[in-house]
Design a protein around this motif. Structure first.
Motif, PDB file in Angstrom:
ATOM      1  N   VAL A   1      -2.468   0.218   6.738  1.00 29.23           N
ATOM      2  CA  VAL A   1      -3.813   0.175   6.149  1.00 29.23           C
ATOM      3  C   VAL A   1      -4.264   1.686   6.420  1.00 29.23           C
TER       4      VAL A   1
ATOM      5  N   ASP B   1     -10.101   1.364   4.182  1.00 28.45           N
ATOM      6  CA  ASP B   1     -10.481  -0.084   4.083  1.00 28.45           C
ATOM      7  C   ASP B   1      -9.349  -0.646   3.304  1.00 28.45           C
ATOM      8  N   ARG B   2      -8.368  -0.147   2.741  1.00 33.20           N
ATOM      9  CA  ARG B   2      -7.357  -0.727   1.960  1.00 33.20           C
ATOM     10  C   ARG B   2      -5.865  -0.920   2.479  1.00 33.20           C
TER      11      ARG B   2
ATOM     12  N   LYS C   1      -8.624  -8.350  -7.648  1.00 35.41           N
ATOM     13  CA  LYS C   1      -8.058  -7.363  -7.404  1.00 35.41           C
ATOM     14  C   LYS C   1      -8.471  -6.650  -6.152  1.00 35.41           C
ATOM     15  N   ASP C   2      -9.059  -7.374  -5.382  1.00 33.10           N
ATOM     16  CA  ASP C   2      -9.626  -6.876  -4.157  1.00 33.10           C
ATOM     17  C   ASP C   2      -9.446  -7.621  -2.905  1.00 33.10           C
TER      18      ASP C   2
ATOM     19  N   GLY D   1      -3.178  -2.100  -2.293  1.00 27.01           N
ATOM     20  CA  GLY D   1      -4.222  -1.764  -3.145  1.00 27.01           C
ATOM     21  C   GLY D   1      -5.372  -2.764  -2.921  1.00 27.01           C
ATOM     22  N   TYR D   2      -5.260  -3.863  -2.161  1.00 26.80           N
ATOM     23  CA  TYR D   2      -6.221  -4.958  -1.845  1.00 26.80           C
ATOM     24  C   TYR D   2      -6.996  -4.316  -0.625  1.00 26.80           C
ATOM     25  N   LEU D   3      -8.014  -4.908  -0.409  1.00 28.62           N
ATOM     26  CA  LEU D   3      -8.879  -4.602   0.612  1.00 28.62           C
ATOM     27  C   LEU D   3      -8.420  -5.307   1.760  1.00 28.62           C
ATOM     28  N   ALA D   4      -8.633  -4.438   3.029  1.00 30.40           N
ATOM     29  CA  ALA D   4      -7.626  -4.966   4.314  1.00 30.40           C
ATOM     30  C   ALA D   4      -8.332  -5.905   5.032  1.00 30.40           C
TER      31      ALA D   4
ATOM     32  N   GLY E   1     -11.936  -5.123   5.975  1.00 30.33           N
ATOM     33  CA  GLY E   1     -12.058  -3.889   5.427  1.00 30.33           C
ATOM     34  C   GLY E   1     -11.490  -3.119   6.349  1.00 30.33           C
ATOM     35  N   GLY E   2     -10.357  -3.074   6.944  1.00 34.48           N
ATOM     36  CA  GLY E   2      -9.516  -2.176   7.888  1.00 34.48           C
ATOM     37  C   GLY E   2     -10.150  -2.064   9.322  1.00 34.48           C
TER      38      GLY E   2
END
Length: 467
Positions: free
Chosen positions: A60, A63-64, A391-392, A399-402, A428-429
């Motif tokens: 990570v 946030d991704r 996609k998030d 590529g996706y939000l963590a 978000g990470g």
């Protein structure tokens, strides 16, 4: 020393200072970069796309998610923070498609949730509702669609969370739900921001909500809420269509409340995006829903919650009997929706003391015939599709939000692992919940917010339409 030599020495000193400052800033930037990179090790990852990875690592950055794979395939960047969760299975952050997160009750003796609702004031309510937000995170829910509040408290709470001033799930909000007149005329009646009778008023209230900054429009197209389990249609097709058109023209989506079947056909024609609660819907109507791609959010467990908490609400045996009958109808309707191929999203309809039980709905889905994997899908990729965030959210992939949740056990064999065994949550990470250590501590940020340390005051009467 002559003047020229002095100038030369000063120039050299300036150059040295500039170089030192550059080195210092570079080292800070490098440290900051590494501080944002995390390598999370899991015994297994259920990625939300049908894949299962054993001995897995997720990288990570901020946030991704950057990389996902096995320990053999993933090189951990030098300086990255390593988080060892090898005893746990990772699932995507969960999505609760239906909450009312600013419905808060402080359990004052002699009060009940509904009698206290609306009496604390918006600022106090938002401040106290951070407890609902934290309890939601503890269930593994990192994103909610919040379908109704008063005084735009949901917008204030969403914005505080987005600013980092409050720890809570990512929120998509609907402001004041649109509803018809439901009280007698009174010369002393206060304004009701969600009241909308007729096409023009529906358009006006929907536009006002959009101007306030909502993400969704919510319309109450039937009776039914609290102990009232009737489902009489309240809005005409033309009024529903007016609300849907305003929402879609503004790039928003619309959720429609219908406790009974009456409003559902008109809702389909009006092109709403989701239908909440509906019972007794026939097979042909569900076929139309499936073809139209309208998502069904059954919220069965919401009324189970009311029965379990009947003493808090002061419900007598007749109310409980009515709620139980509605649960049976709701459950049978879910099975028909599944058979018709309607997409289903998990929504708790959590209010007041229901936060912390956000994912109990998944148990009803498995009881109705879903596999644990299919039930998990309702709270991940189906929820993401509902929000337009495919996609998030809803997947653990590059590529996706963590948004990642660690559970103890196998979530593909037993859905109770998801419901009851959440041990660690990243949104978000950032780690927002950590129960993996002795004493089950929360993360430092979550502890600070629970005591109010990270809350900033918000700048910004019970509604009968609260489901």
């Amino acid at each position: 020393m002559n003047l020229t030599a002095k100038h030369k020495n000063c120039g050299n000193m300036r150059n040295v200072c500039v170089i030192l400052i550059f080195i210092f800033i570079s080292s800070i930037n490098k440290s900051f970069l590494f501080a944002q990179v995390k390598a999370i090790q899991f015994g297994k990852i259920v990625d939300g796309q049908g894949g299962v990875i054993t001995n897995a690592v997720v990288i990570v950055n901020a946030d991704r998610i950057v990389k996902v794979g096995t320990e053999k395939d993933i090189s951990i960047p030098p300086g990255a923070e390593i988080i060892n969760l090898k005893s746990y299975t990772a699932i995507p952050g969960l999505i609760d498609a239906h909450t009312h997160i600013t419905f808060y009750w402080d359990k004052t003796p002699g009060s009940n949730p509904w009698t206290q609702f609306g009496t604390l004031g918006p600022a106090v309510t938002v401040f106290l509702s951070r407890q609902n937000a934290l309890k939601t995170l503890e269930t593994g829910v990192t994103t909610v669609r919040d379908l109704g509040s008063n005084d735009y408290m949901d917008i204030s709470m969403r914005d505080l969370i987005n600013r980092g001033e409050m720890v809570g799930p990512r929120m998509f909000v609907a402001g004041n739900g649109l509803h018809i007149s439901n009280t007698p005329y009174s010369t002393t009646a206060h304004g009701d921001a969600g009241l909308a009778d007729g096409i023009e008023e529906v358009q006006r209230v929907a536009r006002q909500n959009i101007a306030a900054g909502v993400d969704w429009i919510k319309i109450y197209a039937s009776t039914g809420s609290d102990k009232d389990v009737t489902g009489f249609q309240t809005y005409t097709y033309e009024e529903m269509k007016a609300a849907a058109d305003v929402a879609h023209m503004a790039g928003k989506r619309i959720a429609l409340h219908s406790y009974g079947p009456g409003a559902v056909n008109d809702a389909i024609k009006a092109a709403v995006n989701t239908i909440e609660h509906a019972t007794d819907v026939d097979d042909s109507t569900f076929s139309k829903m499936a073809r139209a791609g309208i998502i069904y959010v059954p919220t069965i467990d919401h009324n189970r919650y009311y029965v379990a908490h009947k003493d808090e609400y002061g419900y007598d045996s007749s109310v409980v009997a009515g709620l139980n009958k509605y649960i049976d109808r709701n459950f049978e309707t879910l099975k028909k929706a599944m058979k018709a191929g309607v997409k289903i999203a998990m929504g708790s309809d959590a209010v007041f003391t229901g936060f912390g039980e956000n994912t109990y709905e998944l148990g009803w889905f498995v009881k109705a015939g879903m596999t644990a994997a299919e039930a998990l899908k309702t709270a991940t990729i189906n929820g993401a599709e509902m929000l337009g965030m495919e996609k998030d959210l809803g997947v653990i992939a590059a590529g996706y939000l963590a948004d990642i949740v660690a559970v103890e056990g196998d979530p593909l064999k037993d859905i109770n692992v998801v419901i009851h065994n959440v041990k660690w949550v990243m949104k978000g990470g950032k780690v927002v919940i950590d129960k993996t250590k002795t004493g089950h501590p929360r993360s430092s940020s979550a502890r600070a917010t629970h005591s109010g340390a990270l809350f900033m005051p918000c700048r910004k009467s019970r509604s009968n339409w609260a489901a």
